[in-house]
Design a protein around this motif. Structure first.
Motif, PDB file in Angstrom:
ATOM      1  N   VAL A 182      42.447  34.775  90.696  1.00 24.39           N
ATOM      2  CA  VAL A 182      41.920  33.667  89.905  1.00 24.39           C
ATOM      3  C   VAL A 182      40.779  32.991  90.656  1.00 24.39           C
ATOM      4  O   VAL A 182      40.918  32.584  91.802  1.00 24.39           O
ATOM      5  CB  VAL A 182      43.031  32.659  89.540  1.00 24.39           C
ATOM      6  CG1 VAL A 182      42.448  31.440  88.824  1.00 24.39           C
ATOM      7  CG2 VAL A 182      44.088  33.327  88.671  1.00 24.39           C
ATOM      8  N   GLY A 183      39.631  32.935  90.002  1.00 24.19           N
ATOM      9  CA  GLY A 183      38.430  32.358  90.591  1.00 24.19           C
ATOM     10  C   GLY A 183      37.245  33.267  90.394  1.00 24.19           C
ATOM     11  O   GLY A 183      37.276  34.206  89.600  1.00 24.19           O
ATOM     12  N   THR A 184      36.191  32.991  91.137  1.00 21.48           N
ATOM     13  CA  THR A 184      34.949  33.752  91.039  1.00 21.48           C
ATOM     14  C   THR A 184      34.683  34.460  92.361  1.00 21.48           C
ATOM     15  O   THR A 184      34.861  33.875  93.427  1.00 21.48           O
ATOM     16  CB  THR A 184      33.770  32.831  90.683  1.00 21.48           C
ATOM     17  OG1 THR A 184      34.059  32.197  89.430  1.00 21.48           O
ATOM     18  CG2 THR A 184      32.464  33.604  90.567  1.00 21.48           C
ATOM     19  N   TRP A 185      34.263  35.712  92.269  1.00 25.15           N
ATOM     20  CA  TRP A 185      34.004  36.593  93.400  1.00 25.15           C
ATOM     21  C   TRP A 185      32.584  37.113  93.299  1.00 25.15           C
ATOM     22  O   TRP A 185      32.125  37.440  92.206  1.00 25.15           O
ATOM     23  CB  TRP A 185      34.967  37.784  93.353  1.00 25.15           C
ATOM     24  CG  TRP A 185      36.393  37.387  93.371  1.00 25.15           C
ATOM     25  CD1 TRP A 185      37.155  36.956  92.311  1.00 25.15           C
ATOM     26  CD2 TRP A 185      37.246  37.334  94.500  1.00 25.15           C
ATOM     27  NE1 TRP A 185      38.421  36.669  92.727  1.00 25.15           N
ATOM     28  CE2 TRP A 185      38.503  36.888  94.074  1.00 25.15           C
ATOM     29  CE3 TRP A 185      37.068  37.646  95.845  1.00 25.15           C
ATOM     30  CZ2 TRP A 185      39.579  36.736  94.929  1.00 25.15           C
ATOM     31  CZ3 TRP A 185      38.132  37.491  96.700  1.00 25.15           C
ATOM     32  CH2 TRP A 185      39.373  37.050  96.248  1.00 25.15           C
ATOM     33  N   ARG A 186      31.890  37.230  94.427  1.00 23.53           N
ATOM     34  CA  ARG A 186      30.502  37.715  94.395  1.00 23.53           C
ATOM     35  C   ARG A 186      30.196  38.485  95.665  1.00 23.53           C
ATOM     36  O   ARG A 186      30.700  38.144  96.736  1.00 23.53           O
ATOM     37  CB  ARG A 186      29.559  36.542  94.265  1.00 23.53           C
ATOM     38  CG  ARG A 186      28.114  36.941  93.984  1.00 23.53           C
ATOM     39  CD  ARG A 186      27.195  35.737  93.772  1.00 23.53           C
ATOM     40  NE  ARG A 186      27.675  34.906  92.685  1.00 23.53           N
ATOM     41  CZ  ARG A 186      27.863  33.586  92.775  1.00 23.53           C
ATOM     42  NH1 ARG A 186      27.604  32.953  93.897  1.00 23.53           N
ATOM     43  NH2 ARG A 186      28.295  32.899  91.738  1.00 23.53           N
ATOM     44  N   GLY A 187      29.326  39.511  95.530  1.00 22.62           N
ATOM     45  CA  GLY A 187      28.914  40.260  96.700  1.00 22.62           C
ATOM     46  C   GLY A 187      28.049  41.448  96.350  1.00 22.62           C
ATOM     47  O   GLY A 187      27.764  41.712  95.181  1.00 22.62           O
ATOM     48  N   PRO A 188      27.635  42.192  97.387  1.00 27.49           N
ATOM     49  CA  PRO A 188      26.738  43.328  97.195  1.00 27.49           C
ATOM     50  C   PRO A 188      27.475  44.581  96.750  1.00 27.49           C
ATOM     51  O   PRO A 188      28.649  44.775  97.047  1.00 27.49           O
ATOM     52  CB  PRO A 188      26.147  43.532  98.594  1.00 27.49           C
ATOM     53  CG  PRO A 188      27.240  43.084  99.512  1.00 27.49           C
ATOM     54  CD  PRO A 188      27.911  41.932  98.803  1.00 27.49           C
ATOM     55  N   GLY A 189      26.720  45.431  96.037  1.00 27.34           N
ATOM     56  CA  GLY A 189      27.271  46.702  95.606  1.00 27.34           C
ATOM     57  C   GLY A 189      26.227  47.799  95.665  1.00 27.34           C
ATOM     58  O   GLY A 189      25.028  47.535  95.771  1.00 27.34           O
ATOM     59  N   THR A 190      26.706  49.034  95.612  1.00 27.57           N
ATOM     60  CA  THR A 190      25.826  50.199  95.567  1.00 27.57           C
ATOM     61  C   THR A 190      26.286  51.108  94.442  1.00 27.57           C
ATOM     62  O   THR A 190      27.477  51.169  94.120  1.00 27.57           O
ATOM     63  CB  THR A 190      25.840  50.992  96.894  1.00 27.57           C
ATOM     64  OG1 THR A 190      27.181  51.428  97.160  1.00 27.57           O
ATOM     65  CG2 THR A 190      25.328  50.149  98.052  1.00 27.57           C
ATOM     66  N   GLY A 191      25.314  51.808  93.850  1.00 19.87           N
ATOM     67  CA  GLY A 191      25.621  52.713  92.755  1.00 19.87           C
ATOM     68  C   GLY A 191      24.925  54.041  92.927  1.00 19.87           C
ATOM     69  O   GLY A 191      23.856  54.118  93.544  1.00 19.87           O
ATOM     70  N   GLU A 192      25.552  55.064  92.370  1.00 19.55           N
ATOM     71  CA  GLU A 192      25.008  56.420  92.405  1.00 19.55           C
ATOM     72  C   GLU A 192      25.653  57.209  91.274  1.00 19.55           C
ATOM     73  O   GLU A 192      26.725  56.847  90.792  1.00 19.55           O
ATOM     74  CB  GLU A 192      25.309  57.090  93.747  1.00 19.55           C
ATOM     75  CG  GLU A 192      26.812  57.226  93.996  1.00 19.55           C
ATOM     76  CD  GLU A 192      27.166  57.682  95.399  1.00 19.55           C
ATOM     77  OE1 GLU A 192      26.251  57.884  96.208  1.00 19.55           O
ATOM     78  OE2 GLU A 192      28.356  57.837  95.673  1.00 19.55           O
ATOM     79  N   TYR A 193      24.995  58.237  90.841  1.00 20.81           N
ATOM     80  CA  TYR A 193      25.548  59.183  89.873  1.00 20.81           C
ATOM     81  C   TYR A 193      24.558  60.340  89.829  1.00 20.81           C
ATOM     82  O   TYR A 193      23.356  60.131  90.040  1.00 20.81           O
ATOM     83  CB  TYR A 193      25.713  58.538  88.487  1.00 20.81           C
ATOM     84  CG  TYR A 193      26.789  59.189  87.653  1.00 20.81           C
ATOM     85  CD1 TYR A 193      28.132  59.069  88.001  1.00 20.81           C
ATOM     86  CD2 TYR A 193      26.481  59.941  86.539  1.00 20.81           C
ATOM     87  CE1 TYR A 193      29.125  59.675  87.252  1.00 20.81           C
ATOM     88  CE2 TYR A 193      27.466  60.548  85.772  1.00 20.81           C
ATOM     89  CZ  TYR A 193      28.789  60.408  86.142  1.00 20.81           C
ATOM     90  OH  TYR A 193      29.778  61.014  85.401  1.00 20.81           O
TER      91      TYR A 193
END
Length: 160
Positions: free
Chosen positions: A14-25
């Protein structure tokens, strides 16, 4: 408002979460993004969910919304709708750990006629204190299940 007893194990979401991500396909170039997840207690036996992502330049990339249910102590269900024409019914296991939990989900998909065809997804969420790790794989556009996204999020607000 008291959290529904079925949600005890996932109460830390419960709450808000934030951070970096990476993507590939295989069909796209690799990329980075910022991800934000918000889980809200609505006084029922589920949490409301909203996800948003942005490019490094701050442009919106993706969003989805849904509901997280915990029918029993080891089972998790996640219904998710995306504006790109996909809906997911993800079901799986919930495993409590000493500092949080892990959710492993596999989905059944419904795609709109004009949407990119996604056959199946896998999602893993691991909560360890105030860090939430997210991994996402999909079988789409004729390819088998393949890793697509990963992010490491930190709590930015408990009052969602």
């Amino acid at each position: 408002m008291d959290l529904h007893p079925n949600l005890r194990t996932v109460a830390g979401l419960v709450g808000t979460w934030r951070g970096p991500g990476t993507g590939e396909y295989p069909t796209i170039s690799s990329f980075t993004y910022t991800e934000e997840l918000t889980f809200t207690d609505v006084g029922k036996p589920f949490l409301a969910y909203v996800q948003r992502t942005w490019s490094p330049e701050g442009n919106p990339m993706h969003t989805e919304t849904g509901f997280l249910r915990v029918p029993d102590a080891q089972t998790i269900e996640f219904t998710i709708a995306q504006p790109t024409g996909q809906t997911e019914l993800a079901e799986g296991s919930l495993t409590e750990t000493t500092s949080g939990f892990r959710m492993d989900l596999r989905s059944r998909m419904v795609n709109a006629a004009t949407a990119k065809q996604v056959e199946e997804t896998e999602r893993r969420y691991s909560l360890d204190g105030d860090e939430l790790s997210v991994d996402f794989a999909m079988a789409a556009v004729g390819l088998p299940m393949t890793h697509h996204l990963s992010s490491t999020l930190h709590r930015v607000d408990r009052a969602a």
